[in-house]
Design an enzyme around this catalytic site. Sequence first.
Site, short mmCIF file in Angstrom:
data_model
loop_
_atom_site.label_atom_id
_atom_site.label_comp_id
_atom_site.label_asym_id
_atom_site.label_seq_id
_atom_site.Cartn_x
_atom_site.Cartn_y
_atom_site.Cartn_z
N HIS A 44 0.84 -1.18 0.00
CA HIS A 44 0.00 0.00 0.00
C HIS A 44 0.89 1.24 0.00
CE1 HIS A 44 -4.01 -1.91 1.51
NE2 HIS A 44 -3.48 -2.56 0.49
N GLU A 46 0.98 3.89 1.86
CA GLU A 46 1.50 4.31 3.16
C GLU A 46 2.74 3.52 3.55
OE1 GLU A 46 -3.09 4.34 3.58
OE2 GLU A 46 -1.56 3.37 2.34
N ARG A 178 -7.86 3.48 -22.40
CA ARG A 178 -7.88 2.00 -22.37
C ARG A 178 -6.86 1.45 -21.37
NH1 ARG A 178 -7.82 0.49 -28.84
NH2 ARG A 178 -9.92 1.25 -29.36
N THR A 190 -19.90 -3.68 -34.51
CA THR A 190 -18.60 -3.02 -34.62
C THR A 190 -17.53 -4.02 -35.00
OG1 THR A 190 -19.19 -1.30 -33.04
CG2 THR A 190 -16.85 -1.71 -33.36
N LEU A 198 -8.81 -3.39 -30.24
CA LEU A 198 -9.14 -2.86 -28.90
C LEU A 198 -8.01 -3.07 -27.90
CD1 LEU A 198 -12.93 -3.77 -28.46
CD2 LEU A 198 -11.90 -1.70 -29.39
N ARG A 201 -2.03 0.54 -28.15
CA ARG A 201 -0.89 0.52 -29.07
C ARG A 201 -0.26 1.90 -29.27
NH1 ARG A 201 -5.16 -1.55 -31.27
NH2 ARG A 201 -5.35 0.05 -32.88
N SER A 293 -28.51 1.64 -26.18
CA SER A 293 -29.02 0.75 -25.12
C SER A 293 -28.56 1.20 -23.75
CB SER A 293 -28.57 -0.69 -25.39
OG SER A 293 -29.11 -1.19 -26.59
#
Length: 352
Positions: A44, A46, A178, A190, A198, A201, A293
């Site tokens: 973490h 801290e 991304r 698509t 996707l 790059r 949608s």
Amino acid sequence: MKRALSLAARGAGYTSPNPMVGAVIVKHGQLISSGYHRRFGGLHAEIEAIRSGGEKVRRATMYVNLEPCSHFGKTPPCVDEIVKAGISEVIVSMIDPNPLVAKTGIGKLRQRGVKVKLGLLASEAERLNESYTKYIVKHEPFVIMKAAVTLDGMIADASGSSQWISSERSRRFVHGLRRKVDSVLVGIETVLRDDPELTVRLVRSRRNPTRIVLDSRLRIPLEARILDRAASTIIVTGAKKEKAELLKQRGKAVWLVKTNEEGEIDLKDFLARAVGEGITNILVEGGRKIYSSFLRERLVDKFYLFIAPKFLGDGIRLVERLDIKRVEHSLQLKDVSLRRVDSDTLVIAYPQ
């Protein structure tokens, strides 16, 4: 605290489903050490800052953008290490919404004689960990909608081509997005039209997000580039077909979820499955049916809209039917900010 927030942001894409946290230790106005949560399961912020500062952190002040944890998880409680290190004061931006931590970390620090101040740059801290907060509080993924549109609202020309509406700098910005999210989502149309990869790059990255395809009838071609080995891929469908087994044999996940009366993926059922699999945020990249949608069901939490200084006149519009009859019932946005990205205008906003 600005430095702590900046450090925390470096963990974007690597700490999920944990929050992004940065810590800075200061003594007599001088920077002693700093650290941030680099990856899920790692130290973490801290602890990293304390170990980096060594004995110098005694009687120092720690700035941290999220309440230190007080329970055993992947690592021991940060509260115990803060007290042990002799830090005299902790400045915290926001309470951790996780019920295992919420207010108990601050309470235990105060009980052990550590001064605590709360609320410095709280709004910035809340915005930084907005995905984490929704994941913890509502047990739902944070949904981000990204689109590139012309001035007349087209995302593609009449032939269906969208290459390229936005500028190259805008596309690099998207690849940066991304890099920071758990997953990137598109619809099957698509995939069939653009055959996208996707992946990240155009900017440096050590990871690619999980790719998700909503494909209610399982029409995805087995040679689609999104099925390559560059990143993990999830096909979400409502169809039971032999192709599902072929996809699984190629190492791809196939989720069978509910469909609605129109035969489309039940988005709420899909999102429930996604959060159950540890996906805290989703970048929705198209196309029109998918955008529509998510908007129709009011499931979008944040917008990145790239507006290019172009007119098409005819083509594929950003959204279709939203079941809105009057202007006063429109889906309105708030906290709107504008940014120039080369010749494009980037609109970043949240639903009202």
